[in-house]
Design an enzyme around this catalytic site. Structure first.
Site, PDB file in Angstrom:
ATOM      1  N   GLY A  69       0.827  -1.205   0.000  1.00 48.70           N
ATOM      2  CA  GLY A  69       0.000   0.000   0.000  1.00 48.70           C
ATOM      3  C   GLY A  69       0.862   1.257   0.000  1.00 48.70           C
ATOM      4  O   GLY A  69       0.536   2.249  -0.654  1.00 48.70           O
ATOM      5  N   ASN A 149      -6.898   4.571   9.619  1.00 50.18           N
ATOM      6  CA  ASN A 149      -6.371   3.308  10.154  1.00 50.18           C
ATOM      7  C   ASN A 149      -6.309   3.251  11.671  1.00 50.18           C
ATOM      8  O   ASN A 149      -6.206   2.175  12.243  1.00 50.18           O
ATOM      9  CB  ASN A 149      -4.984   3.013   9.573  1.00 50.18           C
ATOM     10  CG  ASN A 149      -4.030   4.171   9.718  1.00 50.18           C
ATOM     11  OD1 ASN A 149      -4.287   5.259   9.217  1.00 50.18           O
ATOM     12  ND2 ASN A 149      -2.947   3.964  10.415  1.00 50.18           N
ATOM     13  N   GLN A 179      -7.274   0.694   4.252  1.00 48.18           N
ATOM     14  CA  GLN A 179      -8.133   0.177   5.327  1.00 48.18           C
ATOM     15  C   GLN A 179      -9.595   0.081   4.904  1.00 48.18           C
ATOM     16  O   GLN A 179     -10.408  -0.488   5.636  1.00 48.18           O
ATOM     17  CB  GLN A 179      -8.033   1.055   6.586  1.00 48.18           C
ATOM     18  CG  GLN A 179      -6.687   1.011   7.277  1.00 48.18           C
ATOM     19  CD  GLN A 179      -6.363  -0.338   7.916  1.00 48.18           C
ATOM     20  OE1 GLN A 179      -7.225  -1.213   8.080  1.00 48.18           O
ATOM     21  NE2 GLN A 179      -5.113  -0.513   8.300  1.00 48.18           N
ATOM     22  N   SER A 199      -3.963  -2.742  -0.435  1.00 53.76           N
ATOM     23  CA  SER A 199      -2.892  -3.643   0.001  1.00 53.76           C
ATOM     24  C   SER A 199      -3.491  -4.995   0.377  1.00 53.76           C
ATOM     25  O   SER A 199      -4.540  -5.053   1.021  1.00 53.76           O
ATOM     26  CB  SER A 199      -2.204  -3.018   1.217  1.00 53.76           C
ATOM     27  OG  SER A 199      -1.140  -3.824   1.647  1.00 53.76           O
ATOM     28  N   HIS A 201      -2.370  -7.491   2.392  1.00 50.97           N
ATOM     29  CA  HIS A 201      -2.224  -8.131   3.710  1.00 50.97           C
ATOM     30  C   HIS A 201      -3.226  -7.637   4.747  1.00 50.97           C
ATOM     31  O   HIS A 201      -3.249  -8.118   5.873  1.00 50.97           O
ATOM     32  CB  HIS A 201      -0.776  -8.028   4.224  1.00 50.97           C
ATOM     33  CG  HIS A 201      -0.356  -6.673   4.709  1.00 50.97           C
ATOM     34  ND1 HIS A 201      -0.217  -6.384   6.044  1.00 50.97           N
ATOM     35  CD2 HIS A 201      -0.034  -5.545   4.052  1.00 50.97           C
ATOM     36  CE1 HIS A 201       0.183  -5.130   6.179  1.00 50.97           C
ATOM     37  NE2 HIS A 201       0.301  -4.600   4.988  1.00 50.97           N
ATOM     38  N   THR A 238       9.959  -8.073 -12.597  1.00 54.11           N
ATOM     39  CA  THR A 238       9.243  -9.334 -12.838  1.00 54.11           C
ATOM     40  C   THR A 238       8.072  -9.455 -11.868  1.00 54.11           C
ATOM     41  O   THR A 238       8.237  -9.224 -10.666  1.00 54.11           O
ATOM     42  CB  THR A 238      10.215 -10.521 -12.684  1.00 54.11           C
ATOM     43  OG1 THR A 238      11.260 -10.352 -13.647  1.00 54.11           O
ATOM     44  CG2 THR A 238       9.512 -11.851 -12.920  1.00 54.11           C
ATOM     45  N   CYS A 325       2.252   1.416  13.126  1.00 53.78           N
ATOM     46  CA  CYS A 325       3.358   2.052  12.418  1.00 53.78           C
ATOM     47  C   CYS A 325       4.078   3.087  13.273  1.00 53.78           C
ATOM     48  O   CYS A 325       5.063   3.665  12.840  1.00 53.78           O
ATOM     49  CB  CYS A 325       2.843   2.726  11.153  1.00 53.78           C
ATOM     50  SG  CYS A 325       1.918   1.578  10.121  1.00 53.78           S
TER      51      CYS A 325
HETATM   52  N1  PLP Z   1      -2.299   3.256   4.379  1.00 52.66           N
HETATM   53  C1  PLP Z   1      -3.000   2.868   5.449  1.00 52.66           C
HETATM   54  C2  PLP Z   1      -4.261   3.593   5.787  1.00 52.66           C
HETATM   55  C3  PLP Z   1      -2.560   1.803   6.231  1.00 52.66           C
HETATM   56  O1  PLP Z   1      -3.272   1.426   7.309  1.00 52.66           O
HETATM   57  C4  PLP Z   1      -1.358   1.144   5.881  1.00 52.66           C
HETATM   58  C5  PLP Z   1      -0.832   0.053   6.718  1.00 52.66           C
HETATM   59  O2  PLP Z   1      -1.102  -0.037   7.896  1.00 52.66           O
HETATM   60  C6  PLP Z   1      -0.671   1.572   4.732  1.00 52.66           C
HETATM   61  C7  PLP Z   1      -1.165   2.637   4.011  1.00 52.66           C
HETATM   62  C8  PLP Z   1       0.566   0.901   4.288  1.00 52.66           C
HETATM   63  O3  PLP Z   1       0.265  -0.331   3.688  1.00 52.66           O
HETATM   64  P1  PLP Z   1       1.417  -1.428   3.475  1.00 52.66           P
HETATM   65  O4  PLP Z   1       1.711  -1.995   4.814  1.00 52.66           O
HETATM   66  O5  PLP Z   1       0.846  -2.423   2.529  1.00 52.66           O
HETATM   67  O6  PLP Z   1       2.573  -0.701   2.887  1.00 52.66           O
END
Ligand code: PLP
Length: 379
Positions: A69, A149, A179, A199, A201, A238, A325
């Site tokens: 993401g 988030n 999110q 994203s 995951h 790739t 984060c």
């Molecule tokens: N944006 C938001 C709102 C997120 O919550 C996150 C990850 O917690 C990201 C971006 C980043 O995503 P990624 O972990 O796939 O880089």
């Protein structure tokens, strides 16, 4: 383990892992290869792209795979600013974006851009009028996330995108939907957004794969990675075939039972609010309406969040202090809410997935109550 941190990342279902294993072991040809196995992989990647694009409701040829993401956010911002470099050097965003956006905008500021940060209301929501009134003739980009988030608020991304077209048609709009994807109703096609980042995951897919939707009107975005010409020449390298396969499988699994899954998560959240509200000194921070169902921020006012996280962790319960984060620092989102200082330093985030049960919530609520009753408040 009681895992209540699905906004940080999610467990991968067996079917996703099996799909990835099959690709890694048996379908390992390079999609650019000129023999049949390569052809087959090219077709497979096209099919997986269609699956993800269908869930985001966009044309597959406008969906580009990224490594995460964060990469989508960085690419969207850099690409929008480059395209509008003759329009101006002003950007509008919110003070509560993910760091993937905020840190990229820090770069842009170093490159001479002027960034306007819209503050949230006291409940963490964002006023679309405020965003639009900050837009100037020289605004190259507006970037507003779909779901916050840390708090779960759903922001009026579509309303902003559509009204922006009337106010300043050349200004591009990006939404970080990491999110929001498969958590709240959203269509990239009808949203009016020019860029949408997601994203894998966060929805039961593997780490290391994401996607960026780039609207038709942007036509040829500035390539993120020049090189061998993959992703229509815009993002070389790739293809991460096993990751892409896992992403598509996760989307397929979620999309098949989406309404039931979201209803289950909403039920868990409502149950958690009820159980946690009974604990003394507990404040529910996340809003009840205009919010994604999987995120619940709370505060045990007076008890430092990192101590709570550590205490719960010792009991094998995973929750996060604000956003994962931020690694223990008071987050910019919590700061922006103007909460009383004791509450600010006590915020923790619980986040839920299809695997979360009411029993998980009971165990977590009991642990929080014990923390309250047995530890002295330190704030
Ligand atoms: N944006 C938001 C709102 C997120 O919550 C996150 C990850 O917690 C990201 C971006 C980043 O995503 P990624 O972990 O796939 O880089």
């Amino acid at each position: 383990m009681i895992y209540l941190d699905h906004a940080a990342t999610t467990p991968v279902p067996q079917a996703v892992a099996d799909t990835m294993y099959e690709v890694l072991r048996n379908q390992y040809a390079n999609p650019s290869a000129q023999y049949k196995a390569g052809d087959d992989m090219r077709k497979q990647v096209a099919q997986w792209r269609e699956t993800v694009a269908a869930a985001l409701d966009c044309p597959p040829e406008r969906l580009f795979f990224t490594s995460c993401g964060t990469e989508g956010d960085v690419w969207a911002i850099r690409s929008a600013c480059w395209r509008n470099r003759r329009l101006g050097r002003h950007i509008v965003t919110t003070a509560v974006e993910h760091n993937a956006v905020l840190e990229t905008l820090q770069w842009m500021r170093q490159d001479g851009y002027d960034v306007t940060y819209i503050q949230p209301r006291a409940d963490g929501s964002i006023d679309a009028d405020k965003v639009l009134s900050a837009v100037r003739p020289d605004t190259a980009l507006v970037s507003v996330m779909l779901v916050n988030n840390e708090l779960g608020n759903r922001y009026p991304a579509e309303d902003i995108a559509q009204r922006l077209r009337d106010k300043n048609p050349d200004t591009l709009f990006h939404t970080d939907a990491v999110q929001g994807f498969l958590k709240v109703p959203f269509s990239a096609r009808t949203s009016g957004a020019d860029f949408v980042a997601v994203s894998a995951h966060k929805i039961g897919g593997p780490k290391g794969i994401g996607a960026l939707y780039i609207a038709e009107r942007v036509a040829n975005p500035r390539p993120l990675l020049p090189g061998g010409g993959q992703e229509s020449g815009f993002r070389s390298g790739t293809e991460a075939t096993a990751q892409i396969a896992g992403f598509a499988k996760a989307v397929e699994l979620r999309a098949a039972v989406l309404a039931d899954t979201l209803a289950h998560i909403a039920d868990i959240r409502a149950y958690a609010v009820e159980k946690l509200s009974a604990i003394p000194d507990m404040t529910i921070i996340s809003p009840n309406r205009d919010a994604a169902p999987h995120i619940l921020s709370i505060a045990l006012s007076g008890w430092p969040s990192q101590n709570i996280v550590n205490d719960l962790s010792a009991q094998d319960i995973c929750v996060s202090a604000g956003s994962a984060c931020h690694k223990g620092k008071l987050s910019h989102v919590v700061k922006a809410l103007n909460l009383p200082p004791r509450t600010q330093k006590s915020v923790i985030r619980l986040s839920f997935g299809p695997e979360t049960s009411r029993a998980d919530i009971d165990i977590c609520a009991d642990a929080l109550r014990r923390h309250h009753d047995e530890r002295f408040p330190m704030l």
